[in-house]
Design an enzyme around this catalytic site. Structure first.
Site, PDB file in Angstrom:
ATOM      1  N   ASP A 106       0.840  -1.201   0.000  1.00 17.58           N
ATOM      2  CA  ASP A 106       0.000   0.000   0.000  1.00 17.58           C
ATOM      3  C   ASP A 106       0.874   1.249   0.000  1.00 17.58           C
ATOM      4  O   ASP A 106       2.042   1.199   0.393  1.00 17.58           O
ATOM      5  CB  ASP A 106      -0.871   0.035   1.269  1.00 17.58           C
ATOM      6  CG  ASP A 106      -1.869  -1.109   1.304  1.00 17.58           C
ATOM      7  OD1 ASP A 106      -2.179  -1.651   0.233  1.00 17.58           O
ATOM      8  OD2 ASP A 106      -2.302  -1.455   2.417  1.00 17.58           O
TER       9      ASP A 106
HETATM   10  N1  URA Z   1      -1.269  -5.853   3.937  1.00 19.23           N
HETATM   11  C1  URA Z   1      -1.717  -4.593   3.942  1.00 19.23           C
HETATM   12  O1  URA Z   1      -2.729  -4.286   4.558  1.00 19.23           O
HETATM   13  N2  URA Z   1      -1.016  -3.666   3.273  1.00 19.23           N
HETATM   14  C2  URA Z   1       0.130  -3.933   2.599  1.00 19.23           C
HETATM   15  O2  URA Z   1       0.740  -3.035   2.012  1.00 19.23           O
HETATM   16  C3  URA Z   1       0.579  -5.252   2.606  1.00 19.23           C
HETATM   17  C4  URA Z   1      -0.139  -6.207   3.274  1.00 19.23           C
END
Ligand code: URA
Length: 238
Positions: A106
């Site tokens: 993310d």
């Molecule tokens: N899980 C999440 O919530 N975000 C990420 O970036 C990776 C795994």
């Protein structure tokens, strides 16, 4: 390895554009097995022929593998009209090689991101059938408890009803910090899993992916090439 056009081959290293490669060839600065390459269209197999540019070995590699410590605030994408992407953190010669991120973090997540031009390896690492483990360090707004570890081990059910595969939740300190190991990759998975147990993620960092661990010497935003040993461990082709 099949034969390829010499100008394309030079350009695939990322060190020269196709135009620059053509100019080098025209100027007689590129030798293939000791003989100046005639034109860009001439073909060669870099795993068989010795290719020199200005006397230096091309150092050709089948694929490129780069480990990035992704900083927060950057998109896991190859390009975006408005926002900075992980590719923007790499120098021009690497960007030209057609690297792409293996999996997604993310925008606000930090940590290990592998970038490569090896599509087969990416497919293997991401395939749910291969059960590649991913370890995250998370800080939470509420402490989690041993009952949550048991729920993770059983398979958490997310707010939308989706059931996660069994995962490992290891609590640190008072439970506001944790190591979370997943063997799958659903959208926002860590955040949605902890949310289903009543705790929001306030900081998230990926520490490892299969046998590949984030180099602690890499500050957020910096990268390095994988070592030959790391490439072998993940099953890449140097
Ligand atoms: N899980 C999440 O919530 N975000 C990420 O970036 C990776 C795994």
């Amino acid at each position: 390895m099949a034969t390829q056009r010499i100008d394309k081959l030079l350009a695939s290293t990322g060190r020269w554009s196709r135009q620059e490669a053509k100019a080098l060839i025209k100027a007689g600065r590129v030798l293939v097995d000791g003989i100046p390459a005639g034109r860009g269209e001439q073909k060669a197999d870099p795993s068989v022929s010795r290719i020199l540019v200005d006397g230096a070995d091309l150092g050709w590699q089948a694929h490129t593998y780069v480990m990035l410590n992704k900083p927060a605030g950057v998109l896991t994408a190859t390009e975006d009209q408005r926002q900075k992407t992980v590719l923007d953190l790499l120098p021009e010669d690497l960007r030209r090689r057609g690297l792409f991120p293996v999996g997604r973090l993310d925008k606000d997540t930090e940590g290990l991101l592998l970038l490569t031009d090896d599509g087969e390896l990416a497919h293997r690492l991401l395939s749910p059938k291969k059960h590649v483990d991913k370890v995250y360090y998370a800080r939470l707004d509420q402490p989690l408890a041993p009952a949550d570890c048991a729920a993770f081990a059983e398979g958490v059910v997310l707010a939308d009803g989706a059931r996660c595969r069994p995962a490992l939740l290891q609590l640190l300190g008072d439970g506001r910090e944790a190591l979370i190991t997943l063997w799958e990759g659903k959208f926002h998975q860590v955040k949605r899993m902890t949310a289903s147990r009543g705790a929001a993620v306030v900081y998230l960092k990926r520490l490892s992916m299969g046998p590949l661990a984030l180099d602690k010497a890499l500050t957020p935003g910096s990268f390095r090439y994988l070592t030959a040993e790391e490439v072998a461990k993940i099953g890449g082709i140097p």
